[in-house]
Write an enzyme that holds these catalytic residues in place. Structure first.
Site, PDB file in Angstrom:
ATOM      1  N   ASN A 243      50.303  42.987  44.019  1.00  0.00           N
ATOM      2  CA  ASN A 243      50.519  42.242  42.784  1.00  0.00           C
ATOM      3  C   ASN A 243      49.704  42.754  41.616  1.00  0.00           C
ATOM      4  OD1 ASN A 243      48.004  40.746  42.410  1.00  0.00           O
ATOM      5  ND2 ASN A 243      48.538  39.904  44.395  1.00  0.00           N
ATOM      6  N   CYS A 244      50.181  42.374  40.458  1.00  0.00           N
ATOM      7  CA  CYS A 244      49.565  42.773  39.199  1.00  0.00           C
ATOM      8  C   CYS A 244      49.025  41.559  38.466  1.00  0.00           C
ATOM      9  CB  CYS A 244      50.579  43.499  38.324  1.00  0.00           C
ATOM     10  SG  CYS A 244      51.193  45.008  39.071  1.00  0.00           S
ATOM     11  N   VAL A 245      48.364  40.620  39.180  1.00  0.00           N
ATOM     12  CA  VAL A 245      47.645  39.591  38.428  1.00  0.00           C
ATOM     13  C   VAL A 245      46.411  40.229  37.823  1.00  0.00           C
ATOM     14  CG1 VAL A 245      48.358  37.508  39.595  1.00  0.00           C
ATOM     15  CG2 VAL A 245      46.429  38.769  40.478  1.00  0.00           C
TER      16      VAL A 245
END
Lengths: 413, 348
Positions: free
Chosen positions: A226-228
Site C-alpha cells: 500500500n501507498c498510505v
C-alpha cells in the site's frame, strides 16, 4: 510445532559474491541482482542497486517498502520450522512516485532519528518501470521486485554460520489460569488499489477477520502493498517484526496469557466496516480474551474502524488499549483523529505526523528528489535549491508507526 | 528581586466601579489593590507600576487599547526595565478577562517581556488566547482572590528561574499537542497499559478524546427547482496543473475555480491531487469526484434552479480540522452573498 529464527547479524555490507555471509560481512552482487530483477519482469525497465550504511550522508526517496531477507531452511508451513534471517539489514524499494504516499529515509542527520531504518544496512533498489504503466501495476512491480530481491539475497544463507538463534514458543507454554488473557487485534489497511495488504498471499480485502497463531504472522505471512503515508505505513519489515506480537510473546505465560491474534481489515463501505468490527470482536470473545491490544495502519478512514472495534469490545466488557498516531496540525492545535468514541479512553499515541522537520541536504540522494514536493507530507516549495527539505513527519518512513515499533509519542501541553 | 508591571481594571485598580468603566489606560506608580497582596506573599516581587484600564474602554476598542497598553509598557520598560507583566486575576469576568489576556499576548509577542494572567478556565478569553498566553487557573469569582494570588506568586518565581510551568503550577493547558521521545516503544507502553488496566490500576490515556463539533444540518430546501446550488469537494479535483499548488496531504490551501462554461470535467481539463486514494479513476473521469455532469443534467431537467458558477476544492487527506473549519468559514459567507442556498459536498 516450533518456529526457530536463526539470525545472521550484518555488521558490514560490500560488493561481492551474491549472498555470501561470513562473520557479519554480507556481500551482494549489485549488478547481478539488478539483471535478475529486470530479466524476470517486463514491467521493470531498469534497476540500480545501492548499498547504504547507517551514518551515511544519504537520502533515499520515494521509498515504497522495506523487507527483511529471510530463508526458510526447514519446514513448509508458515509459523513452523527454521528460518534463517539477515538481522540488522533490509531491502528497500524506491523510485519515481507511484501514489503520493511513499517516504523518505535519511541515514544520518535529524531525519535519521525519526526512522528505524536509518539504523540498518540497506540494499536499496531504485526501480524504473515501463512508461505508461498504471499505478497499481507500478506498485505491484516494485512490491514483487523487493520480495524477489530479498529472496535472492537470503538464498545462500543456509551454507553460512548463524550467530544467534531464538525459539518462538507459544502453544507449548503452560497457560496459567490465574493470568489475564490478552488478544491482539491487527487492523490491516485494505481499501483496494494502492491500499492493500497481503496475508498468506491473499488480499486482506477479503478473508478477514480471522484468528492467527502469532508465529504465522511473524513468519512472513503479511506483505505490505500500500501507498498510505510513509509515517504510518506498516511495511513488510514491520509485519515481519511486529512489535506487539513480540511484546505479547515475551510475557506470555509469565505475566499474561497471549491467546492469539485476530487479523482484521478496513473495508471502504460502512456496513462492511461494521461487519468486520463485529466479527473481530466475536472472534476475540471466542478466545475468551480479558483484554485486547488494537493496532492500526493509516489514518482518517481507518480511525472509524478503530473506534468501531473499541466500542464493540467495550460492549462485551473486554478492555482495550489502542495504538494510533495523530494528525493534530502543524501547530498541534487541531483535534487529532477523524473519528472518536467516549470508550476510547486508553490510547497510545505514536506522535503527531503533521509536525514539521527541517532536513539538511545530503551528499548522496537515491531516487528522484523533486518528487518529494508531491509526497504526502511535502508541498510545493518544500525542497530548497541546496537539496534541503522541510517536510511533515508524515513523509518519513515509519515515523509514527501504529504497531508501536518506535518510541515517538505526543502529549498535551 | 523581580520587577513586575501589573495590569488591573478600574475596579481592582481603585478608580471606581461600573461608572468608571470607560476610564482610558493610565499608568500609576507602584502597586494597587491585589498588587499589594502579591508583594506581601512574595517579598521578592516588586511591583514597579500598575497599568489600569476601564472594562468598557478595553472592550470597546480592544485592538487600539492593546496598542496603547504596549506603548505604555514599552515606555515604562525603557525608563525602568521590568522583568515581567502580570494581569489580573480576572476570574470569570468577560471584558476584564479579554483585556488581561489580550495585553499579555501583545506585550509578550511584541516586546518580548514574559507575561502571565489568571482566569477561570471557562472564561471566554481562555479559548481565544490559551495557545499564546500563560494562563493560570482561578476560581470563577473574587472569593478566590487569595488562592489566585498565591498561584500567581509561585508561578512568577518559578518562571523567573527559567523552569517551565506545568499543570502542577495551575497552568491551564494550551490545548496543543507536542511530540516527544518516550522511554519505551509504543508496543511496550500499550501492553503495560493493558496489564495495568486489567489489574484495576489507574492509567492515563496518551490521547484524551476531544469533544466533536457536531453541526446540525440546515433544514432542507423546499423548492430546489428555484435554488442556486454550489459544488464543493475535499476530493482534490483541480484544474489540470494544480494552479494553486494545493498539497496532496495536510492541505493549507483551498481553490476557487470557474465551471461557468463547462458542461462536464474531462481528463484534459481536470485532475485529482488527493494523496489518500489511487487517483486513476478520478483522473480518468473527474466527474466521479466532482459531479458536474450530473449537476448539469439536473439543471437542464429543471430539478435545480441553477448551478453556481464557481466550485471550491481542497484535499481532505490528513488536513487538520482547524484548517477545514477555516476553509468553511471563509467560503460560506461568499456563497451566502451570491445567493447560494445549498451546497453539494463531495469527499472520497
Amino acid at each position: 510445532m516450533t518456529l526457530r529464527f536463526e539470525s545472521c547479524t550484518v555488521r558490514s555490507l560490500a560488493e561481492g559474491a551474491m549472498g555470501q555471509f561470513e562473520r557479519g560481512h554480507l556481500h551482494v552482487d549489485t549488478e547481478g541482482l539488478a539483471r535478475a530483477l529486470t530479466a524476470r519482469d517486463a514491467r521493470v525497465v531498469e534497476v540500480a542497486v545501492n548499498l547504504v550504511r547507517p551514518g551515511d550522508a544519504t537520502r533515499i526517496v520515494c521509498c515504497k517498502d522495506v523487507i527483511q531477507p529471510r530463508l526458510k531452511v526447514r519446514g513448509d508451513d508458515p509459523g513452523e520450522g527454521v528460518v534463517r534471517l539477515l538481522d540488522n539489514l533490509a531491502v528497500v524499494t524506491c523510485g519515481p512516485i507511484v501514489g503520493f504516499q511513499e517516504g523518505i529515509i535519511d541515514m544520518s542527520g535529524p531525519g535519521a532519528a525519526y526512522t528505524p531504518f536509518s539504523e540498518l544496512f540497506l540494499i536499496v533498489l531504485e526501480v524504473d518501470v515501463a512508461e505508461g504503466l498504471a499505478s497499481h501495476e507500478h506498485e505491484a512491480a516494485l512490491r514483487e521486485a523487493g520480495l524477489h530481491a530479498a529472496r535472492l539475497i537470503a538464498e545462500h544463507l543456509e551454507g553460512y554460520q548463524a550467530d544467534s538463534e531464538e525459539d518462538l514458543l507459544w502453544d507449548e507454554q503452560p497457560v496459567s489460569p490465574t493470568l489475564p488473557r490478552f488478544a491482539y487485534v491487527d487492523l490491516m489497511l485494505s481499501q483496494g488499489l494502492l491500499h492493500d495488504t497481503w496475508v498468506l498471499g491473499e488480499n486482506a480485502v477479503s478473508g478477514l477477520p480471522r484468528i492467527f497463531d502469532p508465529r504465522v504472522l511473524l513468519d512472513d505471512a503479511v506483505v505490505s502493498g500500500n501507498c498510505v503515508s510513509a509515517c504510518d505505513k506498516n511495511t513488510t519489515y514491520h509485519h515481519q517484526n511486529n512489535p506487539v506480537i513480540r511484546e505479547l510473546l515475551r510475557g506470555h505465560g509469565r505475566r499474561w496469557n497471549f491467546v492469539g491474534v485476530v487479523a482484521t481489515n478496513c473495508p471502504t463501505r460502512l456496513a462492511e466496516k461494521a461487519r468486520s468490527a463485529e466479527t473481530a470482536v466475536a472472534l476475540a470473545r471466542g478466545l475468551e480474551a480479558d483484554g485486547a491490544i488494537i493496532s492500526k495502519e493509516g489514518f482518517g478512514n481507518p480511525d472509524a474502524d478503530l473506534m468501531m472495534l473499541i466500542r464493540g469490545f467495550a460492549r462485551e466488557g473486554i478492555q482495550t488499549v489502542a495504538i494510533t498516531d495523530e494528525f493534530a496540525g502543524r501547530d498541534g492545535g487541531s483535534q487529532s483523529l477523524a473519528d472518536t468514541t467516549p470508550e476510547a479512553n486508553a490510547v497510545i499515541s505514536t506522535g503527531n505526523a503533521n509536525q514539521l522537520v527541517q532536513l539538511p541536504p545530503m551528499s548522496t540522494t537515491i531516487g528522484p528528489l523533486p518528487d518529494v514536493t508531491r509526497l504526502a507530507g511535502g508541498y510545493a516549495g518544500c525542497l530548497g535549491d541546496d537539496g534541503s527539505l522541510e517536510v511533515e513527519l508524515q513523509a518519513i518512513m515509519g515515523a509514527t508507526n501504529e504497531l508501536g515499533f518506535s518510541r515517538l509519542s505526543c502529549r498535551g501541553i | 528581586m523581580t520587577r513586575v508591571l501589573h495590569y488591573l481594571n478600574q475596579f481592582f485598580g481603585g478608580l471606581g466601579g461600573e461608572e468608571a468603566a470607560g476610564t482610558p489606560l493610565t499608568l500609576l506608580e507602584g502597586a494597587r489593590g491585589p498588587g499589594n497582596a502579591l508583594m506581601r506573599l512574595d517579598p521578592e516581587i516588586e511591583i514597579v507600576a500598575t497599568l489600569v484600564g476601564g472594562d468598557n474602554y478595553l472592550a470597546e476598542h480592544l485592538e487600539t487599547a492593546v496598542d496603547e497598553a504596549v506603548a505604555l509598557v514599552a515606555e515604562q520598560h525603557a525608563a525602568v526595565p521590568v522583568d515581567m507583566l502580570i494581569a489580573g486575576p480576572a476570574f470569570n469576568a468577560g471584558r476584564y478577562g479579554m483585556a488581561c489576556a489580550g495585553i499579555c499576548a501583545a506585550v509578550e509577542n511584541r516586546l518580548g517581556i514574559p507575561t502571565l494572567t489568571a482566569l477561570y478556565p471557562e472564561n471566554a478569553a481562555v479559548e481565544v488566547y490559551r495557545r499564546q498566553v500563560t494562563i493560570l487557573a482561578a476560581t470563577d469569582d473574587v472569593m478566590g482572590m487569595a488562592e489566585a494570588l498565591e498561584t500567581m506568586a509561585r508561578a512568577v518565581s518559578k518562571r523567573m528561574t527559567g523552569r517551565p510551568l506545568g499543570p502542577e503550577d495551575g497552568l491551564l493547558p494550551k490545548g496543543i499537542r507536542e511530540n516527544y521521545i518516550a522511554s519505551r516503544t509504543g508496543a511496550e507502553r500499550a501492553v503495560e497499559m493493558l496489564l495495568t488496566r486489567i489489574k484495576g490500576g489507574s492509567i492515563t490515556t496518551e490521547y484524551p478524546m476531544p469533544e466533536f463539533d457536531r453541526v446540525p444540518p440546515a433544514p432542507p430546501i423546499e423548492d430546489a427547482s428555484n435554488a442556486v446550488i454550489a459544488l464543493i469537494t475535499s476530493g482534490g479535483i483541480v484544474p489540470k496543473g494544480n494552479p494553486d499548488h494545493i498539497e496532496s496531504a495536510s492541505a493549507s490551501r483551498c481553490g476557487a475555480y470557474s465551471i461557468a462554461d463547462l458542461d462536464r470535467l474531462t481528463p484534459a481539463s481536470h485532475q485529482s491531487v488527493h494523496g489518500g486514494y489511487d487517483p486513476t479513476y478520478a483522473n480518468a473521469d473527474p466527474n466521479r469526484v466532482l459531479p458536474l455532469d450530473a449537476a448539469r443534467s439536473l439543471e437542464r431537467e429543471g430539478h435545480i434552479g441553477r448551478l453556481f458558477e464557481t466550485y471550491y476544492a481542497t484535499v481532505g487527506n490528513a488536513t487538520s480540522v482547524d484548517q477545514a473549519r477555516r476553509f468553511g468559514t471563509e467560503i460560506a459567507p461568499l456563497l451566502v452573498n451570491e445567493g447560494v442556498q445549498a451546497v453539494v459536498l463531495t469527499s472520497t
